[in-house]
Design an enzyme around this catalytic site. Structure first.
Site, PDB file in Angstrom:
ATOM      1  N   ALA A   1       3.003   4.742   0.489  1.00 38.30           N
ATOM      2  CA  ALA A   1       2.312   4.150  -0.663  1.00 38.30           C
ATOM      3  C   ALA A   1       0.818   4.487  -0.623  1.00 38.30           C
ATOM      4  O   ALA A   1       0.452   5.625  -0.370  1.00 38.30           O
ATOM      5  CB  ALA A   1       2.592   2.654  -0.740  1.00 38.30           C
ATOM      6  N   CYS A   2      -0.032   3.472  -0.815  1.00 43.83           N
ATOM      7  CA  CYS A   2      -1.474   3.724  -0.910  1.00 43.83           C
ATOM      8  C   CYS A   2      -2.064   4.296   0.377  1.00 43.83           C
ATOM      9  O   CYS A   2      -3.186   4.799   0.369  1.00 43.83           O
ATOM     10  CB  CYS A   2      -2.220   2.434  -1.248  1.00 43.83           C
ATOM     11  SG  CYS A   2      -1.946   1.941  -2.935  1.00 43.83           S
ATOM     12  N   SER A   3      -1.359   4.156   1.488  1.00 50.04           N
ATOM     13  CA  SER A   3      -1.896   4.656   2.750  1.00 50.04           C
ATOM     14  C   SER A   3      -1.332   6.032   3.109  1.00 50.04           C
ATOM     15  O   SER A   3      -1.515   6.500   4.238  1.00 50.04           O
ATOM     16  CB  SER A   3      -1.629   3.656   3.879  1.00 50.04           C
ATOM     17  OG  SER A   3      -2.435   2.518   3.687  1.00 50.04           O
TER      18      SER A   3
END
Ligand code: CO8
Length: 373
Positions: A155-157
């Site tokens: 995801a965002c990471s």
């Protein structure tokens, strides 16, 4: 000992933009249509009418002013509210591959390197256009890289986790250089009919070239001093889209097959975790927050970034210390902290330190401390 160095970065920004005002106008037109179509149910009290959105709320709650998108027309059509991105033939480049090539070529150019200098490609992002063949292998082929490639999703990471994988590969000698690419088409998985989240995301692609120090000219690039990753399971940011959906009789038609979040809870739970992760990492590197010139933070919410920076520094940070790009890009998932790094790193002098830090679904946090060579 081999040290990993970020020698170049690249960014692809889709030309089309949507302002908050344009997005809200389309959303409110959809609300009017919806409420008119369900007027009888609403009058009987069987259905709550949908409430309009507001651009003043969006900017105050998030700091977002506009976003770049792959397709504007489909998103702003109140009867559709989804980007128009037609399928391509198997012989054509995928949309994500096209974005990746633009970003990778810029990163290579910035580093003064060519595909012949690179051994691996990691496509690290929140959503893959298809499961296989991997987007990364397509990018590898299009660039003409003789080596290996794989896709990964945190995801965002994704980009910071990809950076750790790249740094490890370079430091242990399994690759001379690795491209970490994040083609984020967040508009493809955003529910533009959901008032709570329709404004959150935008599209962009970043690329980072990670090389071994011996291959990078003295004084060029940022040495990776350390990476720190953390995950903690949470349902507060969730997307149930997946290959088993066709096994359920409703298929992909339920709203949970798009991005869903409890934004307040995310804000409250993730902010302290991020500050704690950065502080622990700095301490393990015998550094203090005062040693940092800059924090290139994940770009989801301006108030959240200000809170995290305050928790790390013990005081408010200015926009030089914690630059903001989400006003222009909105949340581009894993690309966000890398866009901030790409756009706000050229004023660093030799020896100056900064931290790239992402956070999001999982929960996942990825922190990378870098020093200008
Ligand atoms: N217009 C007007 N009013 C609104 C709107 C709107 N659009 N939306 C909500 N409101 C109202 C609410 O109804 C509520 O009203 P009331 O007080 O009467 O109940 C009021 O405004 C306040 O609502 P909230 O409490 O929800 O507002 P917040 O101040 O919490 O702001 C945010 C909402 C902006 C969502 C905020 O909570 C936030 O940004 N939180 C952090 C989110 C975050 O960081 N998420 C990271 C997830 S991203 C990630 O990990 C990537 C996943 C993969 C991406 C895939 C691509 C899609």
């Amino acid at each position: 000992m081999i040290r990993a160095v970020i020698s170049g970065t690249g960014l692809y920004t889709p030309p089309a933009t949507i302002t908050n005002e344009e997005l809200v106008k389309a959303f409110n037109a959809f609300v009017e249509l919806h409420n008119a179509r369900h007027a009888d149910d609403i009058a009987r009290g069987d259905l709550e009418p949908l409430q309009p959105s507001s651009s003043a709320f969006i900017e105050k709650a998030s700091g977002i002013k506009r976003r770049h998108v792959i397709d504007k027309q489909g998103i702003l059509d109140p009867e559709r509210m989804c980007p128009n991105i037609p399928d391509r033939t198997n012989e054509e480049a995928s949309v994500q591959c096209e974005m990746a090539l633009a970003a990778c070529n810029e990163a290579l150019k910035q580093a003064g390197k060519s595909a012949a200098d690179v051994d691996a490609v990691i496509v690290a992002c929140s959503n893959m256009q298809r499961p296989y063949p991997a987007i990364s292998v397509e990018v590898q082929d299009a660039l003409g890289i003789d080596g290996f490639a794989y896709d990964m999703n945190v995801a965002c990471s994704s980009a910071t986790f990809g950076l750790q994988a790249a740094a490890n590969a370079v430091e242990n000698g399994t690759a001379r250089a690795v491209l970490v690419v994040s083609p984020e088409i967040c508009s493809g998985h955003l529910n533009f009919r959901d008032r709570d989240s329709h404004f959150i995301f935008g599209d962009a692609c970043t690329a980072i070239l990670v090389e071994r120090d011996a291959d990078v000219a003295e004084g060029q690039g940022f040495e990776v001093l350390g990476t720190s990753l953390k995950t903690k399971y949470s349902n507060n940011i969730r997307n149930n889209f997946g290959f088993l959906n066709r096994g359920d009789k409703e298929g992909i038609n339920k709203p949970d097959k798009l991005f869903v979040q409890q934004g307040r809870k995310v804000f409250k739970e993730v902010s302290p975790l991020v500050a704690e992760t950065i502080l622990k990492q700095l301490s393990s590197l015998s550094l203090s927050p005062d040693d940092l010139k800059r924090m290139w933070l994940h770009q989801a919410n301006l108030n959240m970034n200000q809170l995290i920076a305050r928790k790390v520094l013990g005081r408010d940070a200015d926009t030089k210390e914690a630059p903001v790009i989400l006003d222009e890009y909105a949340n581009t998932s894993s690309a966000g902290s890398i866009i901030a790094f790409h756009k706000h790193k050229d004023d660093f002098g030799s020896g100056e330190l900064g931290v790239i830090c992402s956070f999001g679904a999982g929960y996942s946090i990825g922190s990378v401390v870098v020093r200008r060579r």
